[in-house]
Design a protein around this motif. Structure first.
Motif, mmCIF file in Angstrom:
data_model
loop_
_atom_site.group_PDB
_atom_site.id
_atom_site.type_symbol
_atom_site.label_atom_id
_atom_site.label_comp_id
_atom_site.label_asym_id
_atom_site.label_seq_id
_atom_site.Cartn_x
_atom_site.Cartn_y
_atom_site.Cartn_z
ATOM 1 N N THR A 82 0.837 -1.198 0.000
ATOM 2 C CA THR A 82 0.000 0.000 0.000
ATOM 3 C C THR A 82 0.877 1.255 0.000
ATOM 4 O OG1 THR A 82 -0.027 0.204 2.403
ATOM 5 C CG2 THR A 82 -1.704 -1.235 1.393
ATOM 6 N N LYS A 83 0.217 2.397 0.092
ATOM 7 C CA LYS A 83 0.960 3.664 0.140
ATOM 8 C C LYS A 83 1.867 3.711 1.374
ATOM 9 C CE LYS A 83 -2.145 6.577 2.866
ATOM 10 N NZ LYS A 83 -2.767 7.905 2.985
ATOM 11 N N TYR A 84 1.465 3.014 2.447
ATOM 12 C CA TYR A 84 2.282 3.017 3.660
ATOM 13 C C TYR A 84 3.626 2.324 3.422
ATOM 14 C CZ TYR A 84 -2.120 4.309 5.920
ATOM 15 O OH TYR A 84 -3.286 4.939 6.272
ATOM 16 N N HIS A 85 3.618 1.292 2.585
ATOM 17 C CA HIS A 85 4.862 0.590 2.267
ATOM 18 C C HIS A 85 5.791 1.475 1.432
ATOM 19 C CE1 HIS A 85 2.028 -2.646 3.235
ATOM 20 N NE2 HIS A 85 3.086 -3.333 3.607
ATOM 21 N N PHE B 49 4.291 -11.138 -1.350
ATOM 22 C CA PHE B 49 3.666 -9.820 -1.377
ATOM 23 C C PHE B 49 3.040 -9.598 -2.734
ATOM 24 C CE2 PHE B 49 8.257 -9.712 -1.808
ATOM 25 C CZ PHE B 49 8.429 -9.192 -3.080
ATOM 26 N N GLY B 50 2.001 -8.790 -2.761
ATOM 27 C CA GLY B 50 1.314 -8.518 -4.012
ATOM 28 C C GLY B 50 0.636 -7.163 -3.956
ATOM 29 N N LYS B 51 -0.006 -6.820 -5.054
ATOM 30 C CA LYS B 51 -0.719 -5.536 -5.134
ATOM 31 C C LYS B 51 -2.201 -5.783 -4.935
ATOM 32 C CE LYS B 51 -1.537 -1.608 -8.239
ATOM 33 N NZ LYS B 51 -3.013 -1.700 -8.214
ATOM 34 N N GLY B 52 -2.819 -5.013 -4.064
ATOM 35 C CA GLY B 52 -4.236 -5.196 -3.791
ATOM 36 C C GLY B 52 -5.069 -4.014 -4.260
ATOM 37 N N SER B 53 -6.365 -4.153 -4.045
ATOM 38 C CA SER B 53 -7.306 -3.074 -4.349
ATOM 39 C C SER B 53 -8.195 -2.897 -3.131
ATOM 40 C CB SER B 53 -8.138 -3.438 -5.575
ATOM 41 O OG SER B 53 -9.083 -2.435 -5.851
ATOM 42 N N ASN C 80 -4.528 2.652 -1.937
ATOM 43 C CA ASN C 80 -4.090 2.051 -3.195
ATOM 44 C C ASN C 80 -2.894 2.778 -3.799
ATOM 45 O OD1 ASN C 80 -6.161 0.177 -3.040
ATOM 46 N ND2 ASN C 80 -7.588 1.453 -4.196
ATOM 47 N N ILE C 81 -2.087 2.013 -4.532
ATOM 48 C CA ILE C 81 -0.938 2.592 -5.230
ATOM 49 C C ILE C 81 -1.068 2.309 -6.719
ATOM 50 C CG2 ILE C 81 0.623 2.456 -3.258
ATOM 51 C CD1 ILE C 81 1.759 -0.126 -4.410
ATOM 52 N N SER C 82 -0.351 3.057 -7.503
ATOM 53 C CA SER C 82 -0.407 2.884 -8.962
ATOM 54 C C SER C 82 0.418 1.677 -9.389
ATOM 55 C CB SER C 82 0.133 4.137 -9.662
ATOM 56 O OG SER C 82 1.531 4.256 -9.432
ATOM 57 N N GLU C 83 0.210 1.272 -10.639
ATOM 58 C CA GLU C 83 0.991 0.166 -11.195
ATOM 59 C C GLU C 83 2.479 0.506 -11.163
ATOM 60 O OE1 GLU C 83 -0.583 -2.677 -12.318
ATOM 61 O OE2 GLU C 83 -2.413 -1.722 -11.595
ATOM 62 N N THR C 84 2.806 1.743 -11.533
ATOM 63 C CA THR C 84 4.207 2.170 -11.559
ATOM 64 C C THR C 84 4.834 2.124 -10.174
ATOM 65 O OG1 THR C 84 3.781 3.621 -13.448
ATOM 66 C CG2 THR C 84 5.770 4.061 -12.158
ATOM 67 N N GLN C 85 4.096 2.597 -9.158
ATOM 68 C CA GLN C 85 4.609 2.572 -7.786
ATOM 69 C C GLN C 85 4.867 1.138 -7.326
ATOM 70 O OE1 GLN C 85 1.331 4.985 -6.103
ATOM 71 N NE2 GLN C 85 2.926 6.226 -5.141
ATOM 72 N N PHE C 86 3.941 0.237 -7.672
ATOM 73 C CA PHE C 86 4.104 -1.159 -7.256
ATOM 74 C C PHE C 86 5.321 -1.783 -7.934
ATOM 75 C CE2 PHE C 86 3.228 -5.735 -7.894
ATOM 76 C CZ PHE C 86 3.218 -6.121 -6.549
ATOM 77 N N PRO D 295 -6.510 -18.430 -3.064
ATOM 78 C CA PRO D 295 -6.161 -17.197 -2.359
ATOM 79 C C PRO D 295 -5.314 -16.223 -3.168
ATOM 80 C CG PRO D 295 -5.004 -19.091 -1.418
ATOM 81 C CD PRO D 295 -6.061 -19.626 -2.322
ATOM 82 N N ARG D 296 -4.602 -16.698 -4.178
ATOM 83 C CA ARG D 296 -3.768 -15.771 -4.944
ATOM 84 C C ARG D 296 -4.597 -14.841 -5.814
ATOM 85 N NH1 ARG D 296 0.182 -19.439 -7.635
ATOM 86 N NH2 ARG D 296 -0.536 -20.866 -6.055
ATOM 87 N N PHE D 297 -5.910 -15.103 -5.959
ATOM 88 C CA PHE D 297 -6.763 -14.248 -6.779
ATOM 89 C C PHE D 297 -7.324 -13.060 -6.002
ATOM 90 C CE2 PHE D 297 -8.127 -18.493 -8.885
ATOM 91 C CZ PHE D 297 -6.957 -18.528 -9.611
ATOM 92 N N ILE D 298 -7.116 -13.056 -4.688
ATOM 93 C CA ILE D 298 -7.785 -12.078 -3.837
ATOM 94 C C ILE D 298 -7.596 -10.629 -4.295
ATOM 95 C CG2 ILE D 298 -7.775 -11.091 -1.504
ATOM 96 C CD1 ILE D 298 -7.627 -13.901 -0.419
ATOM 97 N N PRO D 299 -6.423 -10.215 -4.778
ATOM 98 C CA PRO D 299 -6.314 -8.816 -5.188
ATOM 99 C C PRO D 299 -7.192 -8.432 -6.379
ATOM 100 C CG PRO D 299 -4.145 -9.786 -4.863
ATOM 101 C CD PRO D 299 -5.134 -10.906 -4.849
ATOM 102 N N TYR D 300 -7.745 -9.427 -7.079
ATOM 103 C CA TYR D 300 -8.437 -9.150 -8.328
ATOM 104 C C TYR D 300 -9.923 -9.490 -8.197
ATOM 105 C CZ TYR D 300 -3.524 -9.382 -9.302
ATOM 106 O OH TYR D 300 -2.175 -9.190 -9.222
ATOM 107 N N LYS D 301 -10.727 -8.476 -8.005
ATOM 108 C CA LYS D 301 -12.143 -8.686 -7.692
ATOM 109 C C LYS D 301 -12.898 -9.361 -8.833
ATOM 110 C CE LYS D 301 -12.384 -5.030 -4.274
ATOM 111 N NZ LYS D 301 -12.990 -3.744 -3.851
ATOM 112 N N ASP D 302 -12.339 -9.293 -10.044
ATOM 113 C CA ASP D 302 -12.974 -9.975 -11.179
ATOM 114 C C ASP D 302 -13.145 -11.469 -10.892
ATOM 115 O OD1 ASP D 302 -12.006 -7.555 -11.973
ATOM 116 O OD2 ASP D 302 -11.083 -8.235 -13.815
ATOM 117 N N PHE D 303 -12.288 -12.014 -10.038
ATOM 118 C CA PHE D 303 -12.256 -13.455 -9.836
ATOM 119 C C PHE D 303 -12.878 -13.900 -8.517
ATOM 120 C CE2 PHE D 303 -8.574 -12.354 -12.540
ATOM 121 C CZ PHE D 303 -9.129 -12.803 -13.724
#
Length: 222
Positions: free
Chosen positions: A47-50, A71-75, A82-88, A149-157
Motif C-alpha cells: 500500500t501507500k504506507y509501504h 507480497f502482491g498488489k491489492g485493491s 491504493n498505489i499505482s501500477e508504476t509505484q508497485f 487465495p492468490r486471486f484475492i487482489p483481483y475482484k474480477d475473480f
C-alpha cells in the motif's frame, strides 16, 4: 498469515471492529502454528504506507520474522491506500535487488504475489484453481469466495459471497461456470514455464540471477 509489515503499517491496513492490535493477534497466531509444527508463510498487500516506509525497511522487517513472505498488489475499498501500477513495480524492483543480494536459496513459490501480478497483467485471466493443490475454493474473512487465495487482489475473480447464498449455490453459480469456461492456463504451470524448468528451489548464484533477471524483465515490460 497476513502481516503487512510492522504494527505501524499492519494495524492501519488490517483493522478490526473491536480496534484491537491486529498485528499482535497475527503474530500470536503465527507463533501458535510454528510451535505446533506447521509450515507457515506470510503475505503482505503493498500500500501507500509501504511506499512511504521504503522497500529496504520493509524487507528487513519481514526478514526479522524468520518466515518466508509473499507480497502482491491489492485493491482496497479505502482508495487512499491504493498505489499505482508504476509505484508497485518500482517497489518490487527495489525489493528484488535487495532480495537477490541477500538470499542464497529461494523457493519459487515465494514469488507467487509477483508472478500472479505479472500473469494477470498479461492475460487478465487465471485458471479456476491452483493446479498444484486442486483447491476447490478459498473463503476470505469478509465472506467473499475465490477459487484460490492468490486471486484475492483481483475482484474480477471473486465468484460468490457467503452471506448472500449457500456455499453450494456459490460453487454452482453462473459466474463460476463462466470463470471456468474462460480460463487459459493456471499460475502454477506459469511458474514452471517462466523459469523453464521444474526446479522450485534455486540455490546456485547463476540460477538465482537468471530467476531475478527474468522477474525484472517481465515487470519492466508490464
Amino acid at each position: 498469515i497476513s502481516i503487512d509489515g510492522p504494527p505501524s503499517i499492519h494495524n492501519l491496513t488490517r483493522k478490526s471492529i473491536s480496534f484491537k492490535d491486529t498485528y499482535k493477534l497475527a503474530i500470536n497466531g503465527l507463533n501458535i502454528l510454528k510451535n505446533n509444527g506447521f509450515k507457515t508463510y506470510l503475505n503482505s498487500v503493498i500500500t501507500k504506507y509501504h511506499i512511504e516506509f521504503g522497500a529496504q525497511s520493509y524487507y528487513q522487517f519481514m526478514k526479522s520474522l524468520k518466515t518466508p513472505f509473499l507480497f502482491g498488489k491489492g485493491s482496497f475499498v479505502d482508495s487512499t491506500l491504493n498505489i499505482s501500477e508504476t509505484q508497485f513495480v518500482d517497489f518490487v524492483l527495489e525489493l528484488i535487488e535487495i532480495w537477490e543480494n541477500d538470499t542464497e536459496e529461494i523457493d519459487v513459490t515465494w514469488l507467487d504475489g509477483i508472478l500472479s501480478y505479472i500473469y494477470y497483467s498479461q492475460n487478465k485471466i487465471f485458471d479456476e484453481h491452483c493446479g498444484s493443490k486442486n483447491m476447490l475454493a478459498f473463503a476470505g474473512n469478509e465472506g467473499l469466495i475465490w477459487a484460490c487465495p492468490r486471486f484475492i487482489p483481483y475482484k474480477d475473480f471473486c465468484f460468490g459471497v457467503f452471506n448472500e447464498e449457500t456455499f453450494e449455490a456459490n460453487l454452482n453459480s453462473g459466474h463460476r461456470k463462466v470463470f471456468e469456461k474462460n480460463f487459459k492456463k493456471n499460475i502454477c504451470t506459469y511458474e514452471l514455464e517462466l523459469f523453464q524448468d521444474k526446479q522450485m528451489i534455486v540455490n546456485s548464484s547463476n540460477e538465482r540471477k537468471r530467476l531475478f533477471d527474468t522477474l525484472k524483465k517481465k515487470l519492466e515490460i508490464n
